[in-house]
Structures are given as structure tokens and as C-alpha cells.
Design an enzyme around this catalytic site. Structure first.
Site, short mmCIF file in Angstrom:
data_model
loop_
_atom_site.label_atom_id
_atom_site.label_comp_id
_atom_site.label_asym_id
_atom_site.label_seq_id
_atom_site.Cartn_x
_atom_site.Cartn_y
_atom_site.Cartn_z
N SER A 15 -7.48 15.45 -4.22
CA SER A 15 -8.12 15.41 -2.74
C SER A 15 -7.32 14.66 -1.99
O SER A 15 -6.76 13.53 -2.36
CB SER A 15 -9.59 14.85 -2.90
N ILE A 17 -5.54 11.97 0.28
CA ILE A 17 -4.39 11.51 0.29
C ILE A 17 -3.40 11.62 -0.56
O ILE A 17 -2.18 12.11 -0.73
CB ILE A 17 -4.45 9.89 0.71
N SER A 142 -6.37 -0.56 1.85
CA SER A 142 -6.83 -0.32 2.78
C SER A 142 -7.09 -1.41 4.08
O SER A 142 -6.91 -2.72 3.79
CB SER A 142 -8.53 0.10 2.54
N TYR A 155 -16.67 -1.83 -1.67
CA TYR A 155 -15.38 -1.42 -1.55
C TYR A 155 -14.51 -2.50 -0.85
O TYR A 155 -13.38 -2.69 -1.25
CB TYR A 155 -15.67 -0.31 -0.40
N LYS A 159 -11.06 -3.65 -2.54
CA LYS A 159 -9.70 -3.37 -1.72
C LYS A 159 -8.92 -4.78 -1.45
O LYS A 159 -7.82 -4.93 -1.09
CB LYS A 159 -9.82 -2.71 -0.57
#
Ligand SMILES: NC(=O)c1ccc[n+]([C@@H]2O[C@H](COP(=O)([O-])OP(=O)(O)OC[C@H]3O[C@@H](n4cnc5c(N)ncnc54)[C@H](OP(=O)(O)O)[C@@H]3O)[C@@H](O)[C@H]2O)c1
Length: 315
Positions: A15, A17, A142, A155, A159
Site C-alpha cells: 500500500s 509509499i 515522519s 504515532y 516516529k
């Protein structure tokens, strides 16, 4: 770098990237090794990769959070090709909601997938690259690994950890000049990750403006694999946001809430609470692109909704 096909292993290859990276590597004739949890979506991507010109495809359903599964996948890739040239850690999941609102298993699995997944990959891939004294490991972070944003604690923490892992791996592998460690931190990218996210807050996520295509980020990742000194942010807006976060934190902390809700959330879409794809694959929703529509129109719709809510409160 010779023109011979290279062996490219990608996690999260079914899926967004990761799929775009697999397709671009295939189009230049490389061997691709495709990892994610859901087999059918991986096989869809493998069929596309073969059509695009891949030297070969190998599908290995793997949960990156499970160290034994990652070990078996790396062993299978090396058994087939006897080497690894480019390894990209791309698998990732998102949960929206504050720490008290996100169930503990969902919170922990976001951290496991996004942070311990790349650690597991490094544990099994680096001995191969170090033995060859060649090859690249690229971690996808990210912009959110450099800042704080509302309602995304799991998240954000995962990251920030990926960024630390990148620097740590560079330090630890300086004695092997042929081993390259790269890092790419995208901003908003049009992929299904937003509709796949676990949701325990009051609105659903959408990619923040300006939104890049997965193909654009994939080109950057493959460039960084060969030129790791180009590691870093993907998109100039990331630098502006990071500057604000680092230099004027009191202004940033005040503005990020209202700005994030207008720019990075969909205030109009119905909120469906639940774990999304965090605990188990929802491979039927995986796709190259997210189909989120125009980010500017989304911001316009959000501003109208904010106005409507204010009028309702006053009346
Ligand atoms: N899209 C953005 O705006 C954006 C921005 C910055 C950074 N990123 C980062 O870019 C990376 C790719 O994101 P994307 O937007 O392309 O997401 P995506 O389209 O949702 O793809 C995620 C991929 O990861 C796989 N995956 C999820 N959990 C897994 C696990 N435990 N083990 C193995 N594979 C797993 C999924 O397949 P299965 O579910 O079948 O396993 C899928 O192939 C992530 O690390 C994300 O944090 C994305």
C-alpha cells in the site's frame, strides 16, 4: 553502482509509499521482496511489479512487530538472492486519540509496528549488509517525528523513536563504510493510512496540506538509498513547521491545536471509532493512493464546519 538488478526488500509494500517504492524498483528491473501482513494485497502488488519489469518478485507475509517473522523473511530473501542491496522500513500504522482514550493494546501496537518493527528489521538485515560491507537500510519516519501534534501520542512517540534509531544505526555502523543508513521524513502523503487509522478522538484524519504523491516520496527514498547524505525531510513545509516547533514553542503549542484540526483532520466526515488496521490487516483497503481529494477543498469544508459549530454554540 553497476547496472545489474539489485535486491530491494520493502516492508509495508502492499500500500501507499511502500507500494510505490516496490513499483519504481521494479520499473528499473530490480528484484523485489515484498513484506506486509496481508498476503492477497502483496500478491496484487507483486503482479503489478512483474508487469512493470521486476527481475523477480518474492512475497513474504510478515508482521514487522514479530521478531521471529522478520528473521524468517530476511532468511527467505537471502536464501533466494544470496544478498540484499536496498532495504526500506516503510510499514506503519496510525492511531488518533489522547493517551487515556486509546486502548492499551492499540497504543502499544502502534509503537511496536512503527518503532520495534524497524528495530527487528535492523537486527536481521544489518548482519547481512555488514558481512557484504555494502547495501542500504532506509527508515521512513515522519515530520511528526520532529514535532508534537494533538491526539496522536502513539504515532508521535513512535516516529521520534525512528529518528533516534536512524542516528543510532549510523553511529553503530560507521566501521562499515559500505553500509549506508538513510532516513526520509515525509509530510502529508495521499495514501490509505488515514482511513486505515485507529480512531478514538472526535474527528478523522486526513493528509495535511501540502499533500505529496506516494510516487514522489518513493523517488526520494530510492535516491536516499544511493545517497544517504540526502536523508531528511521530504517537503519544504516540514522545515517551516519544525522551525516553529523548535524556536517559538509557546506560539507553536497555542496554534497547533486549531491549525491541526483545520489542516490535518476531516471535520465533516462521520467518526467511526475502532482499531482500524492497527491490530490486524485490512488489506482490502490497501491501495497505492488514498484518494483523499483536494486538500485545499478539505480545508475550505473544515472552515465552513468550524463556522457552523460557532453559530450553533451562539444560538
Ligand atoms: N501517508 C502519510 O501522510 C505519511 C506521512 C509521513 C510518514 N508516513 C509513513 O510512511 C510509511 C508508509 O505509510 P503509508 O502512508 O504508505 O501507509 P499505508 O498506505 O497505510 O501502508 C501501510 C503498509 O504497512 C503495512 N503494515 C501495517 N502494519 C504492519 C505490520 N505490523 N507488519 C507489516 N506490515 C504492516 C500495511 O499492510 P498490512 O496492513 O496488510 O500489513 C501496508 O502495506 C509509514 O511508516 C508512515 O508512518 C506516511
Amino acid at each position: 553502482m553497476s547496472g545489474a538488478p539489485r535486491v530491494v526488500l520493502v516492508t509495508g509494500a502492499s500500500s501507499g509509499i511502500g507500494e510505490a517504492i516496490a513499483r519504481q524498483a521494479s520499473a528499473r528491473g530490480d528484484h523485489v521482496v515484498l513484506l506486509a501482513r496481508g498476503r492477497e494485497a502483496l500478491e496484487r502488488v507483486a503482479a503489478d511489479c512483474e508487469r512493470l519489469g521486476a527481475a523477480s518478485t518474492l512475497v513474504v507475509p510478515t508482521d514487522v512487530g514479530d521478531d521471529a517473522e522478520v528473521a524468517a523473511a530476511v532468511t527467505a530473501a537471502v536464501a533466494r538472492h544470496a544478498r540484499l542491496d536496498i532495504v526500506v522500513s516503510c510499514a506503519g500504522v496510525v492511531a488518533y486519540g489522547r493517551i487515556p482514550d486509546v486502548p492499551v493494546d492499540v497504543f502499544d501496537r502502534v509503537v511496536t509496528t512503527n518503532l520495534l518493527g524497524p528495530v527487528n528489521l535492523a537486527r536481521h538485515v544489518l548482519p547481512v549488509l555488514r558481512e557484504q560491507d555494502s547495501g542500504s537500510l532506509v527508515l521512513i519516519g515522519s515530520v511528526i517525528g520532529h514535532i508534537g501534534v494533538p491526539d496522536m501520542a502513539a504515532y508521535v512517540l513512535s516516529k521520534w523513536g525512528v529518528r533516534g534509531l536512524f542516528r543510532q544505526l549510523r553511529v553503530d555502523n560507521r566501521d562499515r563504510p559500505g553500509v549506508r543508513i538513510g532516513y526520509v521524513a515525509p509530510g502529508g502523503v495521499d495514501t490509505p493510512i488515514y482511513r486505515q487509522a485507529a480512531t478514538y478522538g472526535d474527528s478523522v484524519g486526513r493528509p495535511p496540506f501540502p499533500v505529496a504523491s506516494p510516487d514522489r516520496v518513493a523517488r526520494r527514498v530510492l535516491e536516499v538509498a544511493d545517497h544517504p547524505w540526502r536523508s531528511g525531510q521530504s517537503g519544504i513545509s516540514n522545515d517551516v513547521i519544525r522551525l516553529g516547533f523548535a524556536t517559538v514553542p509557546w506560539v507553536y503549542d497555542r496554534l497547533v491545536g486549531p491549525l491541526f484540526s483545520v489542516v490535518a483532520q476531516d471535520l465533516v466526515a462521520p467518526v467511526v471509532r475502532g482499531p482500524g488496521n492497527v491490530l490486524t490487516s485490512r488489506q482490502e483497503l490497501n491501495a497505492l493512493r488514498g484518494g483523499q481529494g483536494s486538500a485545499l477543498l478539505g480545508i475550505g469544508a473544515n472552515l465552513l464546519e468550524v463556522g457552523r459549530r460557532q453559530l450553533r454554540r451562539r444560538s
